[in-house]
Design a protein around this motif. Structure first.
Motif, mmCIF file in Angstrom:
data_model
loop_
_atom_site.group_PDB
_atom_site.id
_atom_site.type_symbol
_atom_site.label_atom_id
_atom_site.label_comp_id
_atom_site.label_asym_id
_atom_site.label_seq_id
_atom_site.Cartn_x
_atom_site.Cartn_y
_atom_site.Cartn_z
ATOM 1 N N ARG A 189 11.860 -2.404 -4.250
ATOM 2 C CA ARG A 189 12.958 -1.727 -4.940
ATOM 3 C C ARG A 189 12.711 -1.672 -6.445
ATOM 4 N N ALA A 190 12.197 -2.762 -7.028
ATOM 5 C CA ALA A 190 11.956 -2.798 -8.465
ATOM 6 C C ALA A 190 10.889 -1.800 -8.887
ATOM 7 N N LEU A 191 10.005 -1.445 -7.966
ATOM 8 C CA LEU A 191 8.973 -0.447 -8.244
ATOM 9 C C LEU A 191 9.508 0.978 -8.122
ATOM 10 N N GLY A 192 10.774 1.113 -7.770
ATOM 11 C CA GLY A 192 11.360 2.431 -7.592
ATOM 12 C C GLY A 192 11.052 3.055 -6.246
ATOM 13 N N LEU A 193 10.643 2.237 -5.293
ATOM 14 C CA LEU A 193 10.312 2.714 -3.954
ATOM 15 C C LEU A 193 11.398 2.270 -2.977
ATOM 16 N N ASP A 194 11.388 2.846 -1.799
ATOM 17 C CA ASP A 194 12.408 2.571 -0.801
ATOM 18 C C ASP A 194 11.842 1.626 0.265
ATOM 19 N N PRO A 195 12.416 0.421 0.409
ATOM 20 C CA PRO A 195 11.922 -0.491 1.451
ATOM 21 C C PRO A 195 11.947 0.108 2.847
ATOM 22 N N ALA A 196 12.831 1.075 3.083
ATOM 23 C CA ALA A 196 12.894 1.717 4.393
ATOM 24 C C ALA A 196 11.631 2.517 4.702
ATOM 25 N N ASP A 197 10.824 2.800 3.664
ATOM 26 C CA ASP A 197 9.581 3.538 3.874
ATOM 27 C C ASP A 197 8.434 2.639 4.326
ATOM 28 N N VAL A 198 8.674 1.331 4.403
ATOM 29 C CA VAL A 198 7.656 0.413 4.937
ATOM 30 C C VAL A 198 7.632 0.589 6.449
ATOM 31 N N ARG A 199 6.592 1.221 6.932
ATOM 32 C CA ARG A 199 6.469 1.510 8.357
ATOM 33 C C ARG A 199 5.496 0.579 9.068
ATOM 34 N N LEU A 206 0.840 -1.190 0.000
ATOM 35 C CA LEU A 206 0.000 0.000 0.000
ATOM 36 C C LEU A 206 0.878 1.244 0.000
ATOM 37 N N GLU A 207 0.642 2.122 -0.963
ATOM 38 C CA GLU A 207 1.290 3.429 -0.954
ATOM 39 C C GLU A 207 0.352 4.408 -0.251
ATOM 40 N N LEU A 208 0.647 4.698 1.010
ATOM 41 C CA LEU A 208 -0.136 5.648 1.782
ATOM 42 C C LEU A 208 0.443 7.045 1.593
ATOM 43 N N ASP A 209 -0.198 8.029 2.167
ATOM 44 C CA ASP A 209 0.243 9.417 1.953
ATOM 45 C C ASP A 209 1.664 9.650 2.424
ATOM 46 N N ASP A 210 2.033 9.041 3.553
ATOM 47 C CA ASP A 210 3.322 9.358 4.164
ATOM 48 C C ASP A 210 4.240 8.150 4.343
ATOM 49 N N ARG A 211 3.836 6.966 3.874
ATOM 50 C CA ARG A 211 4.638 5.779 4.108
ATOM 51 C C ARG A 211 4.103 4.624 3.257
ATOM 52 N N LEU A 212 4.813 3.509 3.328
ATOM 53 C CA LEU A 212 4.368 2.273 2.694
ATOM 54 C C LEU A 212 3.909 1.297 3.775
ATOM 55 N N ALA A 213 3.005 0.411 3.398
ATOM 56 C CA ALA A 213 2.550 -0.636 4.313
ATOM 57 C C ALA A 213 2.388 -1.929 3.531
ATOM 58 N N LEU A 214 2.623 -3.036 4.181
ATOM 59 C CA LEU A 214 2.444 -4.353 3.587
ATOM 60 C C LEU A 214 1.319 -5.091 4.298
ATOM 61 N N ILE A 215 0.524 -5.804 3.511
ATOM 62 C CA ILE A 215 -0.412 -6.776 4.065
ATOM 63 C C ILE A 215 0.184 -8.143 3.780
ATOM 64 N N ASP A 216 0.661 -8.807 4.815
ATOM 65 C CA ASP A 216 1.467 -10.025 4.744
ATOM 66 C C ASP A 216 2.811 -9.726 4.090
ATOM 67 N N ALA A 217 3.794 -10.594 4.378
ATOM 68 C CA ALA A 217 5.158 -10.325 3.936
ATOM 69 C C ALA A 217 5.800 -11.471 3.174
#
Length: 255
Positions: free
Chosen positions: A71-81, A25-36
């Motif tokens: 990473r392949a989506l061009g996003l930063d895994p560190a943004d998964v909060r 999930l791309e939220l306004d201020d962070r990323l979130a995962l449903i299951d990993a």
């Protein structure tokens, strides 16, 4: 909110093609995962999964991990909060250590079983997946009625809702995501084959496997009934999915 559908673990089960369907999930201020799904540590050290009967023959491709797909989506895994777990089985929680700064959301019953496994839980949970000491945010099984379910509560604002759904495990939950014009209900392992809620004849191997690893058969069957009704009544505005049906994954990934 933007929702990405990720397969975080192809499983080479004989005569079946299973996936580990996770949501990013791309939220306004962070990323979130449903299951990993399965994680980098599982790929690097398959022995950590052990020889248990619930390992389900994972392919363990590094490119399929949530970390690498982000990473392949061009996003930063560190943004998964936030990582929200339907339950803590090894094919759902393996990626948790890849996001050490994230809050790990799960029901209180599931958290207890994950950290203090009994005899049956020891076959399905892996200590390596929480050895780093993640911040666990526990959610009780109470809440407000939601679309025919007795107990549901918002956990990431109003757009992500946890629905208590024990049966497969003692603290299993479904996660509803309000995404633009539709609601996606990720039911985890509350059912295994799309035909169990859509109608038709489910794969006998999946039915047998579900019966083998389900903690409470009566609750599992009751969950099937509730999810079938949600699928029927929700129409196109509600998409009920599970974790392992490859056809459901392809439908959602292509939508």
């Amino acid at each position: 909110m933007r929702v990405h559908h990720l397969n975080c673990g192809t499983m080479a089960v004989p005569a079946m093609n299973l996936v580990a369907h996770c949501l990013l999930l791309e939220l306004d201020d962070r990323l979130a995962l449903i299951d990993a799904g399965y994680g980098l540590g599982d790929v690097a050290q398959p022995s950590r999964l052990g020889p248990g009967r619930y390992a389900t023959f994972p392919v363990l491709d590094k490119a399929e991990t949530a970390y690498e797909q982000i990473r392949a989506l061009g996003l930063d895994p560190a943004d998964v909060r936030d990582v929200v777990l339907t339950h803590a089985d090894l094919d759902h929680a393996g990626g948790v250590p890849d996001f050490p700064d994230a809050d790990i959301h799960m029901t209180s019953a599931e958290a207890y079983a994950w950290l203090h496994p009994g005899r049956q839980e020891a076959l399905r949970y892996r200590p390596a997946h929480h050895a780093h000491g993640p911040r666990i945010v526990e959610h009780t099984a109470d809440g407000e009625p939601w679309r025919g379910f007795a107990a549901a509560k918002p956990i990431l604002g109003d757009s992500v809702v946890m629905i208590s759904m024990p049966g497969h495990t003692s603290g299993h939950a479904a996660i509803a995501v309000e995404a633009d014009d539709r609601t996606i209900v990720h039911a985890g392992d509350a059912f295994f084959d799309r035909r169990q809620i859509r109608g038709g004849f489910p794969h006998p191997g999946l039915v047998a496997f579900e019966a083998l690893i389900g903690l409470n058969k009566r609750q599992v069957m009751a969950n099937h009934g509730r999810l079938k009704e949600l699928h029927r009544s929700g129409g196109e505005s509600v998409k009920v999915i599970n974790a392992h049906d490859a056809v459901m994954f392809r439908e959602m990934a292509g939508s």
